[in-house]
Structures are given as C-alpha cells and as structure tokens.
Motif scaffolding. Structure first.
Motif, PDB file in Angstrom:
ATOM      1  N   GLN A 136       0.833  -1.204   0.000  1.00 32.20           N
ATOM      2  CA  GLN A 136       0.000   0.000   0.000  1.00 32.20           C
ATOM      3  C   GLN A 136       0.869   1.257   0.000  1.00 32.20           C
ATOM      4  O   GLN A 136       0.525   2.258  -0.631  1.00 32.20           O
ATOM      5  N   SER A 140       0.779   4.160  -2.894  1.00 30.73           N
ATOM      6  CA  SER A 140       0.622   5.556  -2.481  1.00 30.73           C
ATOM      7  C   SER A 140       1.815   6.399  -2.902  1.00 30.73           C
ATOM      8  O   SER A 140       1.655   7.494  -3.455  1.00 30.73           O
ATOM      9  N   PHE A 144       1.654   9.550  -5.329  1.00 31.82           N
ATOM     10  CA  PHE A 144       1.892  10.857  -4.713  1.00 31.82           C
ATOM     11  C   PHE A 144       3.028  11.614  -5.402  1.00 31.82           C
ATOM     12  O   PHE A 144       3.111  12.842  -5.315  1.00 31.82           O
ATOM     13  N   HIS A 149      -3.502  17.219  -4.584  1.00 29.73           N
ATOM     14  CA  HIS A 149      -4.874  17.676  -4.388  1.00 29.73           C
ATOM     15  C   HIS A 149      -5.405  18.339  -5.668  1.00 29.73           C
ATOM     16  O   HIS A 149      -4.746  19.190  -6.267  1.00 29.73           O
ATOM     17  N   THR A 163      -6.758  -1.909  -2.612  1.00 33.24           N
ATOM     18  CA  THR A 163      -6.375  -0.737  -3.398  1.00 33.24           C
ATOM     19  C   THR A 163      -7.590   0.136  -3.683  1.00 33.24           C
ATOM     20  O   THR A 163      -7.516   1.365  -3.614  1.00 33.24           O
ATOM     21  N   LEU A 166      -8.202   2.028  -0.587  1.00 36.00           N
ATOM     22  CA  LEU A 166      -7.202   3.101  -0.498  1.00 36.00           C
ATOM     23  C   LEU A 166      -7.615   4.286  -1.363  1.00 36.00           C
ATOM     24  O   LEU A 166      -7.584   5.448  -0.922  1.00 36.00           O
ATOM     25  N   ARG A 169     -10.980   5.969  -0.003  1.00 33.78           N
ATOM     26  CA  ARG A 169     -10.981   6.558   1.335  1.00 33.78           C
ATOM     27  C   ARG A 169      -9.838   7.576   1.482  1.00 33.78           C
ATOM     28  O   ARG A 169     -10.079   8.775   1.529  1.00 33.78           O
ATOM     29  N   SER A 170      -8.599   7.111   1.525  1.00 35.70           N
ATOM     30  CA  SER A 170      -7.485   8.028   1.788  1.00 35.70           C
ATOM     31  C   SER A 170      -7.228   8.982   0.630  1.00 35.70           C
ATOM     32  O   SER A 170      -7.035  10.182   0.832  1.00 35.70           O
ATOM     33  N   PHE A 171      -7.199   8.469  -0.605  1.00 35.28           N
ATOM     34  CA  PHE A 171      -6.955   9.361  -1.735  1.00 35.28           C
ATOM     35  C   PHE A 171      -8.065  10.405  -1.849  1.00 35.28           C
ATOM     36  O   PHE A 171      -7.798  11.564  -2.180  1.00 35.28           O
ATOM     37  N   LYS A 172      -9.284   9.997  -1.575  1.00 38.33           N
ATOM     38  CA  LYS A 172     -10.400  10.939  -1.618  1.00 38.33           C
ATOM     39  C   LYS A 172     -10.212  12.029  -0.569  1.00 38.33           C
ATOM     40  O   LYS A 172     -10.448  13.214  -0.838  1.00 38.33           O
ATOM     41  N   ARG A 173      -9.765  11.648   0.640  1.00 40.82           N
ATOM     42  CA  ARG A 173      -9.531  12.650   1.688  1.00 40.82           C
ATOM     43  C   ARG A 173      -8.423  13.616   1.302  1.00 40.82           C
ATOM     44  O   ARG A 173      -8.431  14.778   1.691  1.00 40.82           O
ATOM     45  N   PHE A 174      -7.448  13.129   0.528  1.00 38.53           N
ATOM     46  CA  PHE A 174      -6.335  13.974   0.107  1.00 38.53           C
ATOM     47  C   PHE A 174      -6.675  14.790  -1.139  1.00 38.53           C
ATOM     48  O   PHE A 174      -5.817  15.514  -1.658  1.00 38.53           O
TER      49      PHE A 174
END
Length: 479
Positions: A136, A140, A144, A149, A163, A166, A169-174
């Motif tokens: 993971q 990422s 990145f 953003h 994946t 990932l 959740r996390s990519f969406k938050r970023f």
C-alpha cells in the motif's frame, strides 16, 4: 645457495596471477543469474558473501564536502565504495551506476535495501527501484510523486480490494479523485474517463481474486495516446511471469510481502521506474508533473535534467518516501533480496500446481466456476497464452455451490490450506472475499466485480499438488 636465497629465487620466478574482478554489471546475464547476483557488491571489510543487514539509522560523512555532495545528490554509493557524480574521485573502489545515491539517513535509503532495489529493477527491466514499507505504501508513494490535491487518476475496475479502499478513502480525503473503467477494451470509455487533470492510468497484471488477466498492450496504447504514465501492480504476476515495462508500462509497483519475499514473513513494497516515460512530451501536451520536471528552487535544475531515466525514482525517494517516511526495515529488505534469489524456481512450482488444481476443480460437481485464465475454457485464455505463456500465477477464484453456506462449509473443511488473508506464501491459503477483502463494497459493486457469496480466493503454495487436491476434495465433501 642458502635456503633463504633459493626460496626467494623460486618466489621471484613464480608469475603473479591477478584474479579476475568480480562481476558488478549483470545486465547481459539471464534472469535466473540476475535474481541471485544483481545488486550485490564485494564487501571490502570482511569478505562477506551474503550482503549483511545494515542496522544503522545514519551514515558517517567522509568530510564536510562529502556531506554537501550527498545532500546535493552528487555522491553515488554502493556496498563497495563511494564515487562522485562528476567523476572527481579517481581512487573509487567500484564503478557505479548513475542515480544510485549515497545514503544520508535510513529513511531515505539503506545499504541492505539497496541490494533488493537494484535486483528488482534488474528483474523488471527498469532503471531504478525504491523499496518501501508495504504494498500500500508502494502504490501511495508511486502516485503521490505525480498527483496532488485536485488531480485525477483512472484505473481499471478489477483491482485488489484493498487498493480500491485506499483510492476511495485516503486518496479521496487527500483530494485525489479516482474513476474506474469497467471495459478496458473500450477506447471510448477510456476517453470519457480521462480528463485534463488526469495524472496516471493504474492497473494490475493479474487482479485477484478473479485472475482476469489484463491486456497491458491495449492499456499502454491508451496511456501513450493521452501522454499519461501507466502504473502497473505486478504483485501476482511477478517479473518471473511477466514484465510490464516490456508491454508498455512506465512504472511497476509490488507488494513485496507476497511472492518476491515469498515466505509470508516480512511486509514490504517497491516502486520500479521504467525510465521510458517521456515527461517532457507530456508537459508539452499539457500534463504537469512538477516533482519530476520543475526546478525545486532557483539555480537548481529539475530532477529530470539532473537524473534523466531515473528522475521519477529520485522524485519518489526524495519527495515522497523521505518526506512521509514509509521506509523499509533493513531486516525486511534482507529477507526480500534473499527471497528473490529463488523467485523463478518458486513461481514454476506455484504455477504448475495451480494449473493442475484449477483443471481438477473445474471437473468437480460441487464447483460452479473456476476463475483461472490459464485454463483453455477461460474467456481470457488467448491473452493469457500470448502475454503470460498460459502461466497466470497461483492466485485465483473458485465458486462453490450453495452460496455463502457452501463457502462456509468448504472453508471449515480444509485442513492443509490456511484460513487467512494474504497471498504469495509458500503455504496455501484460502479466504472468502465478500466477507473480508470486499466486505465494505456496496452489493452493486461487488456483483459487478463478480464477488459473489460462493466465491473463494485460493493462493496455491509449494506443497504437493496431490496433497492439496486431497484436502480440497475433503472440503468439497462438506458442501
């Protein structure tokens, strides 16, 4: 003549035989030889044959100027010695490849991990690799380095469930959006999904649990047409079965936890730079990759200008892994380069057993379907035969009759297969995706991905195929 004089005369008459220098450039050697030797350099301290575990957080600088050179990326390093990127050190111990930075701190790079990195880059046909703490972390870090953003990524729909979580959740938050293409053969769907702010296309060689192999050539053509890097997860395929860079991929990622390390004992990941993507052409086409192509500060050239075909790997190492810190433990790096020494041998056994077991399962009355692309009955067999020589790994799906009750009875009846998450171990494993890896998915998405109540994921290990079939038969008797 005295004894001393005769001995001296004999010694003078003996010709001096200079031993041949050990190989350090393994590029022209076979895959099997490179998986054993690539990345290793002679130890000048005590003659160690096996690269040691470098348990050190930091590294001593030779001088004030050496410190400056290392931080500027001009000091290049391998296990045998140092040289300057400008060639100013005539007394170097080893000739070094461009782009291999001397260590500063183990968050940025470690001698043990450097062996694994160079070996994996060699096996995948890339220019450089960066080892990280997990699969993971590899995905990422790879993304990145080129997306931030407000940016966008397009992925094939059938990828590892973790994946998708990932990305969602996390990519969406970023602030990084991910859209999925369900029919990878439909160019129009790709064209609709790709936007001006899209930064990469992402896919896998052999998605699990369905073993629905990917036509990398077709997706690479889409990526090239849109001036996008193609990032491919080759965890299940491994470079022993397929090398995505040869099929048009720009970047390869791995969960090294799986087949590369091979024994389920160490978590890790890696990113391989193919060195083939034309970052300048992408910039001219309107794509922006500032970590690779922009000058980091006035007076300093971009990574692309300074490091050329390893610029992306340098961006991953310096601007992502060094900053965020998902560094690989050197102990796990040691297990990784040890594991790669036997990769082709293990994959041969994994695949042979999987083909035998999948063909046997297909004939059992308690089995509804077997998702193994290496079987002639599979709809993707032609691609499997063309690109994988019919060897589509050892992770595949099997659907037993009776839905979730049948799956429960089957799993509880197994005695040799381990009931656990994970793949790519020497030990065979089984898991029920709908209630585990895909449990958070909506029913609509699960159904569209083919994650049904009776579907089970098998990861075939190195045990006797006959013993595994006997275990499967005993479990099917309960269905």
């Amino acid at each position: 003549m005295t004894t001393h004089e005769s001995s001296s005369a004999a010694a003078a008459a003996t010709p001096v035989v200079v031993p041949a220098a050990p190989v350090t450039d393994w590029a022209d050697f076979s895959f099997e030889t490179r998986q054993v030797h690539a990345g290793e350099y002679p130890d000048r301290n005590s003659g160690l044959r096996v690269p040691p575990i470098a348990l050190s957080a930091g590294y001593v600088f030779d001088s004030f100027d050496d410190q400056i050179d290392r931080f500027a990326g001009r000091a290049l390093w391998h296990g045998g010695g140092l040289t300057r990127g400008d060639g100013a050190e005539p007394e170097v111990v080893n000739e070094l490849l461009p782009g291999e930075p001397a260590p500063i701190y183990s968050r940025q790079g470690n001698p043990t991990n450097a062996v694994a990195e160079e070996r994996l880059a060699s096996l995948e046909g890339g220019t450089a690799a960066v080892a990280v703490s997990s699969g993971q972390a590899a995905i990422s870090s790879a993304l990145f380095a080129i997306a931030q953003h407000g940016d966008h990524i397009v992925s094939t729909a059938s990828i590892y469930g973790g994946t998708r979580i990932l990305f969602g959740r996390s990519f969406k938050r970023f602030g990084i959006e991910v859209d999925y293409v369900w029919d990878a053969d439909d160019d129009a769907e790709w064209d609709r999904a790709i936007r001006p702010n899209t930064k990469a296309i992402y896919t896998e060689t052999i998605p699990n649990p369905r073993n629905d192999v990917t036509d990398l050539r077709r997706i690479a053509a889409v990526a090239a047409r849109h001036h996008l890097p193609l990032i491919v997860d080759n965890t299940v395929g491994t470079p022993a079965l397929i090398r995505p860079i040869e099929h048009g991929a720009s970047i390869v990622v791995h969960s090294t936890t799986k087949f590369l390390t091979g024994h389920g004992a160490a978590v890790g990941g890696a990113i391989v730079d193919g060195g083939t993507f034309d970052w300048d052409a992408a910039e001219r086409a309107g794509r922006s990759f500032p970590l690779v192509t922009a000058a980091p500060r006035p007076g300093l050239a971009s990574l692309l200008d300074r490091f050329g075909p390893v610029a992306y790997a340098r961006a991953v190492r310096e601007a992502v892994v060094n900053d965020i810190g998902p560094s690989l433990s050197p102990f796990n790096g040691f297990l990784l380069h040890q594991g790669m020494e036997t990769l082709s041998l293990r994959m041969e056994r994994h695949v042979a057993s999987s083909l035998q077991i999948a063909a046997w399962l297909e004939e059992q009355p308690e089995v509804d379907t077997v998702d193994y692309a290496g079987l002639p009955s599979h709809p993707l067999f032609d691609i499997a035969k063309r690109d994988y020589a019919g060897r589509t790994g050892s992770v595949f799906g099997v659907t037993v009759r009776g839905g979730i009750d049948g799956a429960r009875a089957f799993v509880n009846g197994l005695r040799v297969f381990s009931r656990m998450t994970g793949i790519g171990d020497t030990r065979s494993m089984v898991i029920h995706p709908l209630s585990s890896t895909h449990a958070s998915f909506t029913p609509e998405v699960s159904e569209r991905l083919g994650i049904t109540p009776g579907l089970l994921r098998l990861s075939v290990g190195l045990e006797s195929a006959d013993d595994l079939i006997r275990d499967l038969r005993s479990a099917l008797d309960r269905v």
